[in-house]
Write a protein that holds these residues in place. Structure first.
Motif, mmCIF file in Angstrom:
data_model
loop_
_atom_site.group_PDB
_atom_site.id
_atom_site.type_symbol
_atom_site.label_atom_id
_atom_site.label_comp_id
_atom_site.label_asym_id
_atom_site.label_seq_id
_atom_site.Cartn_x
_atom_site.Cartn_y
_atom_site.Cartn_z
ATOM 1 N N LYS A 17 -3.243 25.722 13.276
ATOM 2 C CA LYS A 17 -4.317 25.416 12.796
ATOM 3 C C LYS A 17 -5.199 25.029 13.808
ATOM 4 C CE LYS A 17 -2.671 22.956 8.466
ATOM 5 N NZ LYS A 17 -2.433 21.792 7.962
ATOM 6 N N GLU A 18 -4.888 24.719 14.791
ATOM 7 C CA GLU A 18 -5.188 24.946 16.482
ATOM 8 C C GLU A 18 -5.494 26.515 16.706
ATOM 9 O OE1 GLU A 18 -7.145 21.977 18.016
ATOM 10 O OE2 GLU A 18 -5.869 20.957 15.249
ATOM 11 N N LEU A 36 -10.439 27.137 3.947
ATOM 12 C CA LEU A 36 -9.674 26.322 3.410
ATOM 13 C C LEU A 36 -8.066 26.236 3.934
ATOM 14 C CD1 LEU A 36 -9.619 27.950 -0.339
ATOM 15 C CD2 LEU A 36 -10.990 26.062 0.229
ATOM 16 N N TYR A 37 -8.423 26.571 5.153
ATOM 17 C CA TYR A 37 -6.940 26.221 6.175
ATOM 18 C C TYR A 37 -7.142 26.085 7.083
ATOM 19 C CZ TYR A 37 -5.473 29.064 1.393
ATOM 20 O OH TYR A 37 -4.707 28.653 0.180
ATOM 21 N N TYR A 38 -7.610 26.947 8.245
ATOM 22 C CA TYR A 38 -8.425 26.199 9.686
ATOM 23 C C TYR A 38 -9.830 26.168 9.293
ATOM 24 C CZ TYR A 38 -4.406 29.974 9.203
ATOM 25 O OH TYR A 38 -3.385 30.863 9.262
ATOM 26 N N LYS A 39 -9.961 25.906 10.995
ATOM 27 C CA LYS A 39 -11.404 25.313 10.619
ATOM 28 C C LYS A 39 -12.212 26.319 12.116
ATOM 29 C CE LYS A 39 -9.018 21.619 13.623
ATOM 30 N NZ LYS A 39 -8.294 20.118 13.501
ATOM 31 N N LYS A 40 -11.653 27.123 12.610
ATOM 32 C CA LYS A 40 -12.598 27.164 14.029
ATOM 33 C C LYS A 40 -13.275 29.285 13.498
ATOM 34 C CE LYS A 40 -9.768 25.036 17.130
ATOM 35 N NZ LYS A 40 -8.661 25.377 18.044
ATOM 36 N N TYR A 94 1.711 31.882 17.467
ATOM 37 C CA TYR A 94 1.142 32.401 17.782
ATOM 38 C C TYR A 94 -1.042 32.617 18.060
ATOM 39 C CZ TYR A 94 5.170 35.543 18.178
ATOM 40 O OH TYR A 94 6.471 35.755 18.404
ATOM 41 N N LYS A 95 -1.309 32.362 19.341
ATOM 42 C CA LYS A 95 -2.836 32.526 18.815
ATOM 43 C C LYS A 95 -2.952 33.162 18.587
ATOM 44 C CE LYS A 95 -2.883 28.940 23.148
ATOM 45 N NZ LYS A 95 -3.236 28.775 24.352
#
Length: 195
Positions: A137-138, A159-163, A76-77
C-alpha cells in the motif's frame, strides 16, 4: 553493482520494446531487466515471481497488461503505468492471430488470442487484489494518461492504493512522457532509500 529495475511490458509487446530501451537510456545507473512474457498468464506470473526472487529488483515498472502483473508482485516497490487490470475484457474483442509489435528473443512473430486464453487471463485477474500488504500500500504508485482511451484503471486502483497521479498522454508511453513523468517518479521513489 547496479540497482535493478524490472520492466514488464504490455500485450503484443516484448522485452525489447521502445519503453524498455528508453528506460535503460534514461536511467544509465540502473540495470533494466526486461523479459519477454510468456503468452499464458499464469506462466508469465510464475516467471516474474521467480525472476524477482532471483534478481531482487529495487523497483518494478509495469505498463498496461504489465501493470496488472506488476501489481501482483508483493513486497516490491512498483510503478503501474495505465494498468490494464482486466486485459481479458479487451482480449475478448480481439480473438484471432496477432503480430507482436517488437522482436522477441525466441523469434516468435505472432500469437493467438483464443477464448481459453481469455478465460486464463480472467482467472489470473480475479484474485489480483488479494493479500495486499501494508508495504505494498505504501510502495505502489500509478501513473494514468489523461488521453488513455484503452483502459481506465484509476478508480479501481484507488480502492486499494493511494499514490496515483496523472500525466498528459495516451495509453502508450512516449519519450517525452517518460522524461516528464516516469523518470522523476523513479528518482523520487529511489531517493527515499537514501534519506
Amino acid at each position: 553493482m547496479k540497482n535493478k529495475i524490472l520492466y514488464i511490458h504490455g500485450l503484443s509487446s516484448s522485452g525489447s520494446s521502445s519503453t524498455a530501451r528508453n528506460l535503460q537510456a534514461l536511467l544509465p545507473d540502473y540495470s533494466v531487466l526486461s523479459p519477454d512474457l510468456p503468452v499464458a498468464p499464469q506462466e508469465a506470473l510464475d516467471m516474474l515471481r521467480h525472476l524477482c526472487e532471483l534478481e531482487q529488483p529495487q523497483l518494478i515498472i509495469g505498463t498496461s497488461m504489465g501493470g496488472m502483473f506488476a501489481q501482483q508482485l508483493r513486497g516490491y516497490k512498483k510503478i503501474l503505468v495505465n494498468p490494464a487490470f482486466h486485459v481479458s475484457e479487451f482480449m475478448r474483442t480481439q480473438i484471432g492471430v496477432h503480430e507482436f509489435l517488437n522482436p522477441r528473443r525466441n523469434s516468435e512473430t505472432h500469437y493467438e488470442i483464443t477464448s481459453d486464453l481469455c478465460d486464463a487471463y480472467q482467472k489470473v485477474e480475479k484474485g489480483q487484489f488479494s493479500d495486499i500488504t501494508e508495504f505494498d500500500k505504501e510502495n505502489t504508485y500509478a501513473l494514468f494518461g489523461t488521453k488513455d482511451t484503452l483502459v481506465h484503471g484509476y478508480d479501481e486502483f484507488m480502492l486499494y492504493y493511494k499514490k496515483a497521479s496523472w500525466f498528459e498522454g495516451e495509453h502508450r508511453l512516449n519519450l517525452e512522457v517518460m522524461r516528464s513523468s516516469v523518470i522523476p517518479l523513479v528518482e523520487e521513489i529511489m531517493a527515499k532509500d537514501f534519506r
